[in-house]
Enzyme design. Structure first.
Site, PDB file in Angstrom:
ATOM      1  N   MET A 166      -7.805  -4.951  16.235  1.00 31.37           N
ATOM      2  CA  MET A 166      -9.266  -5.034  16.195  1.00 31.37           C
ATOM      3  C   MET A 166      -9.839  -6.263  16.913  1.00 31.37           C
ATOM      4  O   MET A 166     -10.947  -6.234  17.413  1.00 31.37           O
ATOM      5  CB  MET A 166      -9.767  -5.050  14.751  1.00 31.37           C
ATOM      6  CG  MET A 166      -9.386  -3.848  13.954  1.00 31.37           C
ATOM      7  SD  MET A 166      -9.867  -2.340  14.757  1.00 31.37           S
ATOM      8  CE  MET A 166      -8.454  -1.359  14.374  1.00 31.37           C
ATOM      9  N   GLY A 190      -5.531   1.068  13.592  1.00 24.88           N
ATOM     10  CA  GLY A 190      -5.646   0.832  12.164  1.00 24.88           C
ATOM     11  C   GLY A 190      -5.444   2.089  11.336  1.00 24.88           C
ATOM     12  O   GLY A 190      -5.025   2.017  10.185  1.00 24.88           O
ATOM     13  N   GLN A 191      -5.731   3.233  11.911  1.00 29.23           N
ATOM     14  CA  GLN A 191      -5.713   4.472  11.139  1.00 29.23           C
ATOM     15  C   GLN A 191      -4.460   5.294  11.450  1.00 29.23           C
ATOM     16  O   GLN A 191      -3.905   5.184  12.542  1.00 29.23           O
ATOM     17  CB  GLN A 191      -6.956   5.308  11.448  1.00 29.23           C
ATOM     18  CG  GLN A 191      -8.241   4.575  11.094  1.00 29.23           C
ATOM     19  CD  GLN A 191      -9.453   5.461  11.274  1.00 29.23           C
ATOM     20  OE1 GLN A 191      -9.784   6.234  10.402  1.00 29.23           O
ATOM     21  NE2 GLN A 191     -10.107   5.359  12.411  1.00 29.23           N
ATOM     22  N   CYS A 235     -12.806   1.399  16.088  1.00 29.76           N
ATOM     23  CA  CYS A 235     -11.600   0.571  15.955  1.00 29.76           C
ATOM     24  C   CYS A 235     -10.726   0.503  17.193  1.00 29.76           C
ATOM     25  O   CYS A 235     -10.000  -0.472  17.350  1.00 29.76           O
ATOM     26  CB  CYS A 235     -10.799   0.961  14.714  1.00 29.76           C
ATOM     27  SG  CYS A 235      -9.933   2.514  14.784  1.00 29.76           S
ATOM     28  N   MET A 236     -10.733   1.474  18.081  1.00 26.30           N
ATOM     29  CA  MET A 236      -9.835   1.350  19.229  1.00 26.30           C
ATOM     30  C   MET A 236     -10.369   1.910  20.542  1.00 26.30           C
ATOM     31  O   MET A 236      -9.612   2.066  21.489  1.00 26.30           O
ATOM     32  CB  MET A 236      -8.452   1.914  18.939  1.00 26.30           C
ATOM     33  CG  MET A 236      -8.359   3.096  18.052  1.00 26.30           C
ATOM     34  SD  MET A 236      -8.443   4.778  18.600  1.00 26.30           S
ATOM     35  CE  MET A 236      -9.562   5.119  19.764  1.00 26.30           C
ATOM     36  N   LYS A 243       0.845  -1.207   0.000  1.00 29.43           N
ATOM     37  CA  LYS A 243       0.000   0.000   0.000  1.00 29.43           C
ATOM     38  C   LYS A 243       0.879   1.255   0.000  1.00 29.43           C
ATOM     39  O   LYS A 243       0.623   2.202  -0.739  1.00 29.43           O
ATOM     40  CB  LYS A 243      -0.938   0.009   1.210  1.00 29.43           C
ATOM     41  CG  LYS A 243      -2.053  -1.012   1.130  1.00 29.43           C
ATOM     42  CD  LYS A 243      -3.088  -0.834   2.210  1.00 29.43           C
ATOM     43  CE  LYS A 243      -2.586  -1.169   3.577  1.00 29.43           C
ATOM     44  NZ  LYS A 243      -2.284  -2.584   3.834  1.00 29.43           N
TER      45      LYS A 243
HETATM   46  S1  SF4 Z   1       2.087   2.999   7.107  1.00 31.52           S
HETATM   47 FE1  SF4 Z   1       1.057   1.017   6.900  1.00 31.52          FE
HETATM   48  S2  SF4 Z   1       0.207   1.057   4.847  1.00 31.52           S
HETATM   49 FE2  SF4 Z   1       1.781   2.635   4.902  1.00 31.52          FE
HETATM   50  S3  SF4 Z   1       3.673   1.626   4.191  1.00 31.52           S
HETATM   51 FE3  SF4 Z   1       3.632   1.473   6.429  1.00 31.52          FE
HETATM   52  S4  SF4 Z   1       2.701  -0.516   6.844  1.00 31.52           S
HETATM   53 FE4  SF4 Z   1       2.199   0.009   4.723  1.00 31.52          FE
END
Ligand code: SF4
Lengths: 802, 95
Positions: free
Chosen positions: A344, A381-382, A168-169, A84
């Site tokens: 999560m 997660g964010q 989420c948290m 990503k």
């Molecule tokens: S912040 Fe998360 S999505 Fe972005 S490069 Fe690092 S591990 Fe991958």
């Protein structure tokens, strides 16, 4: 040298720097600034996606992003990226960016001007200020979240603001507060370099936090022995790296933690010295339980864990008694360093606060706490669930810097810092996410007091559980008005009455705070498309419109605009006029104001300029006598945390028992609220995939990521499939008591759920699994459980493979 | 063509290492760089980004490979292709 050779050289140089480490990176990396050789200008920014908070260097030419490099100078990722992050530079370039404000007229979204859009919002707020809710995000930058909080709490005088991090948290937050008296992890990602054992509690970092996980795998590639124990309800990519996989029944984590505690006591292997010096014991009150709970003595606590023998835990969790003994044996060995990781799985749980408390308790009881590699670490997660939602306090009960609206001293301090008249900030906790959307879906006569919601940087139409009840319903009720600021069309914008086009990521200045308390900063590098504008500006522009119309809340005690901003000569800068917004650095101004809040809970931040120079700093950040600023790796630990005095060893200085002790909680095992039965015989678990980030708004518009994972699917066990007459690729209807969707079956796919259980990712807006999920939530955190509900399955079509 | 720099976390077992290097050395898209502390630097040049991520998926699945981590990604071609599709005036207005 031609451009191709130059690029190959840069790519090799970046790879070499990442191989050789930080010292070499200093010499070898692309230098920030403009390269005279190809006209590409490089600037630093955190990745836009997950809570790991990797740093990238962004290459811009002709005002477009043309290259991305992992930042080898960043401690978080040392130049590495995941798939990503590798594609993050393409995130702004989807073909259908929102570029103009749109208002729904006669059922159609039609373009209007920004001026009209701001008027519409001001009209809605003025018509019913108490009925206005702001719903934000862990993707809000820190200044955006701060401005929204100030607008609602300091301006409108309500607490009708919450954020998607609730989903989420929130259970991690309530548990940190219940255990240590203050939110956020005490440890940090350095644990990955030092731990001997990693225990993943319902967590799949190999897919969800891949770069962080690679720090641990990197050690194995260097020949080090590190044990990975994966506790989960489904085999994932992480399981592939684990020496031990403990498959548990849903809610089995509660029993497993209790079983470890039971054995630590029974075998006498708990850390008596640590417990006697630094811990107290606590449980919920019998009647009207609160997050604070009540103190109990050690003997009472011991009696309560007595029933959780390994055999009893095996019955409750499905994990063999021998494995519970193995876990207790590890925790009983103080020569080891053990890192517990969760995200999560433990947070989206109707007993999320309890299971978080218990895992902290296992570490405290065993003394596996406060050494490098030895402690409990929750992940987010964010990218700014911590920095914005938790630290700035964009939650309905919170104030910036860890304050609470229910606390008169915190309210008074906020009123002072914001120069507000006394009593402006309400002491009434506002509606949390689930309550805000529940009320939005009810008519006023049914108690639906919220009539307008402004959503920024999130997509509740796709992510709220039991979506037909909690989201779609509102769209059928006259008088309910949904405003959405976003960068691409989503299920939420399509349902909206007013859509505002937003700038994203490096199209604006920003700051994030990652999962290890690391505050990060970046500058605007490219222009947003069309008329898209910063979310922070949108908030300030609405506040100004209300000010101009005489709304008393938009004035401070001296009659000045709530977001009054001056230039270096003291003249007001009209930052509500977008043409003037970048005349000053609004982020810096808001951040410096916000810093004033952060000392109360020892979340001290450095001046903005320090973050410009750094690849993030972990708070508390304090000034040293020589004028430099020092970050903190481990909180509450002597020699690490500047607020712990010499010879204290450890000091939990926000202790809820006011004696510098952390709380070891007892919570009983409790079954999930909905379990499979004859009518709905399967468990459903939902979650994410490596390629897509959350609701897929950005990653589904990055062609390589979309092609790599084009649609959601149903993971099914190979032995359940024939009994249902389902083969790989068949279409299957997944139905709960709340809703149904049809998905393609994937047997022996990426993840493997056990018999009687299925998994569906939530990234695909065309296959909206949150029509099926359950809205039940934890009583303290109010965080819903997306990980378990009962469904039935029926094949509805043959796939090509059948 | 997209150009990618990456790092492979190498297998610790010798046969797995050998198999990985054999695989890499016969791939004309791959240029190998330095190796240190269980990590290997490489540069990959492919027709498309997708082809590159497919290669990474394939390498990640090889016996003993810890991870394949991208570190550098030039995708100026992406804009060139979009500009070509949009035509000169559209491309300018997009900037
Ligand atoms: S912040 Fe998360 S999505 Fe972005 S490069 Fe690092 S591990 Fe991958």
């Amino acid at each position: 040298m031609n451009r191709r050779d130059l690029l190959r050289g840069m790519a090799m140089s970046a790879a070499s720097a990442a191989v050789l480490g930080a010292a070499e990176a200093q010499r070898n990396v692309v230098q920030l600034g403009t390269s005279p050789r190809d006209g590409v200008s490089w600037q630093k920014a955190p990745c836009r996606f997950c809570g790991t908070g990797c740093h990238v260097q962004v290459g811009v030419r002709d005002r477009r992003i043309v290259a991305i490099q992992g930042d080898p100078l960043a401690a978080v990722n040392r130049g590495h990226l995941c798939v990503k992050g590798y594609h993050v530079g393409l995130a702004p370039y989807g073909p259908d960016r929102l570029t103009r404000p749109l208002l729904r007229r006669n059922g159609e979204l039609v373009p209007i001007t920004w001026d009209q859009a701001i008027d519409v919002i001001a009209d809605r707020i003025q018509a019913n200020p108490a009925g206005f809710g702001f719903y934000g995000s862990g993707q809000w930058t820190i200044p955006e979240g701060y401005a929204a909080t100030k607008f609602v709490k300091g301006g409108l005088g309500t607490n009708n603001i919450d954020a998607n991090a609730r989903l989420c948290m929130a259970s991690a937050v309530t548990s940190f507060i219940a255990t240590y008296g203050v939110d956020e992890p005490a440890s940090c990602f350095d644990d990955f370099e030092r731990c001997d054992v990693v225990i993943c509690w319902g967590n799949n970092p190999a897919e969800m936090h891949p770069v962080l996980f690679s720090r641990f795998i990197d050690r194995r590639s260097r020949g080090e022995q590190v044990t990975l124990i994966d506790i989960g309800t489904r085999r994932t990519r992480t399981t592939g790296y684990a020496q031990h996989y403990l498959e548990m029944k849903p809610h089995g984590d509660l029993a497993i933690a209790l079983g470890i505690m039971h054995l630590l006591i029974r075998e006498g292997t708990y850390d008596r010295n640590f417990v006697e010096r630094h811990c107290a014991f606590r449980a919920l009150q019998e009647a009207n339980p609160t997050l604070q709970g009540e103190a109990i003595d050690f003997e009472t606590w011991k009696r309560r864990v007595e029933e959780y023998t390994p055999e009893r835990v095996q019955e409750l969790s499905g994990v063999p008694a021998a494995e519970i003994r193995r876990l207790a044996g590890l925790f009983g060995n103080r020569d080891l360093r053990i890192t517990s990781l969760w995200c999560m799985g433990m947070n989206q749980h109707t007993r999320g606060t309890a299971v978080n408390n218990l895992v902290h308790g296992v570490h405290l009881l065993s003394g596996h706490w406060g050494r490098e590699g030895d402690g409990p670490t929750s992940l987010t997660g964010q990218p700014s669930a911590c920095g914005t939602v938790r630290e700035v306090g964009t939650l309905c009960h919170a104030l910036p810097g860890g304050g609470a609206v229910a606390n008169p001293a915190h309210r008074a301090a906020a009123e002072r810092l914001w120069s507000l008249p006394e009593g402006r900030i309400s002491d009434q906790i506002g509606p949390h996410t689930m309550e805000m959307f529940r009320q939005f879906g009810l008519r006023p006569e049914e108690g639906g007091n919220i009539d307008t919601i402004w959503v920024q940087v999130t997509n509740p139409g796709q992510t709220i559980p039991n979506a037909s009840e909690y989201f779609d319903r509102s769209r059928t009720i006259p008088g309910k008005f949904l405003i959405v600021s976003d960068v691409y069309p989503t299920l939420t914008t399509r349902a909206a009455d007013l859509v505002l086009p937003s700038a994203m990521w490096v199209e604006k200045n920003g700051m994030f705070g990652n999962s290890e308390r690391r505050t990060q900063q970046w500058f605007k590098m490219i222009d947003p498309p069309g008329e898209a504008r910063d979310d922070c500006w949108q908030t300030i522009a609405v506040a100004r419109r209300l000010f101009d119309r005489g709304h008393p809340g938009m004035r401070d005690a001296e009659g000045r605009f709530l977001f009054h901003t001056t230039d270096e000569r003291g003249r007001e800068v009209p930052i509500w006029d977008f043409r003037r917004y970048y005349d000053v650095n609004v982020d810096e101004r808001l951040f410096e104001e916000y810093r004033g809040f952060t000392a109360t809970k020892h979340k001290n931040l450095a001046p903005y300029r320090e973050y410009v120079a750094a690849r993030g700093l972990r708070w508390p950040v304090v000034e040293k006598p020589d004028g430099t600023w020092q970050e903190t790796r481990y909180r509450f630990v002597e020699g690490e945390d500047p607020f712990v005095p010499e010879s204290a060893g450890f000091q939990f200085y926000h202790s809820t028992s006011n004696d510098d002790r952390a709380q070891i909680w007892f919570h009983p095992y409790e079954p999930p609220p909905e379990v499979p039965d004859t009518e709905y015989p399967f468990w459903l678990c939902t979650g994410r995939v490596l390629e897509h980030w959350h609701s897929g708004t950005m990653t589904m518009r990055i062609p390589p990521l979309r092609r790599a994972m084009p649609q959601a699917y149903l993971e099914l066990h190979r032995e359940d499939a024939p009994q249902l007459g389902v083969a790989n690729g068949d279409r299957v209807r997944v139905e709960s008591r709340r809703g149904a969707i049809e998905l393609v079956a994937w047997i022996d796919g990426r993840g493997q759920p056990p018999r009687g259980s299925v998994f569906v990712p939530f990234f695909d807006e065309r296959l909206r699994i949150n029509l099926v999920t359950l809205h039940e939530y934890d009583p303290f955190s109010k965080q819903p459980d997306y990980k378990k509900c009962a469904v039935r399955l029926r094949r509805v079509g043959r796939g090509a493979a059948s | 063509m997209p150009i990618t720099g990456a790092v492979i976390l190498l297998p610790t077992e010798e046969p797995a290492r050998r198999a990985l290097f054999e695989r890499l050395e016969r791939d004309p898209r791959v240029e190998l760089g330095i190796e240190a502390a269980g990590r290997l630097a490489l540069v990959v040049e492919t027709e498309t980004t997708r082809e590159c991520t497919n290669l990474f998926d394939e390498l990640s699945a090889l016996e003993g490979v810890g991870a394949v981590l991208p570190v550098f990604h030039d995708f100026s071609d992406f804009h060139d292709a979009r500009d070509a599709q949009a035509g000169p005036s559209d491309a300018r207005s997009e900037r």
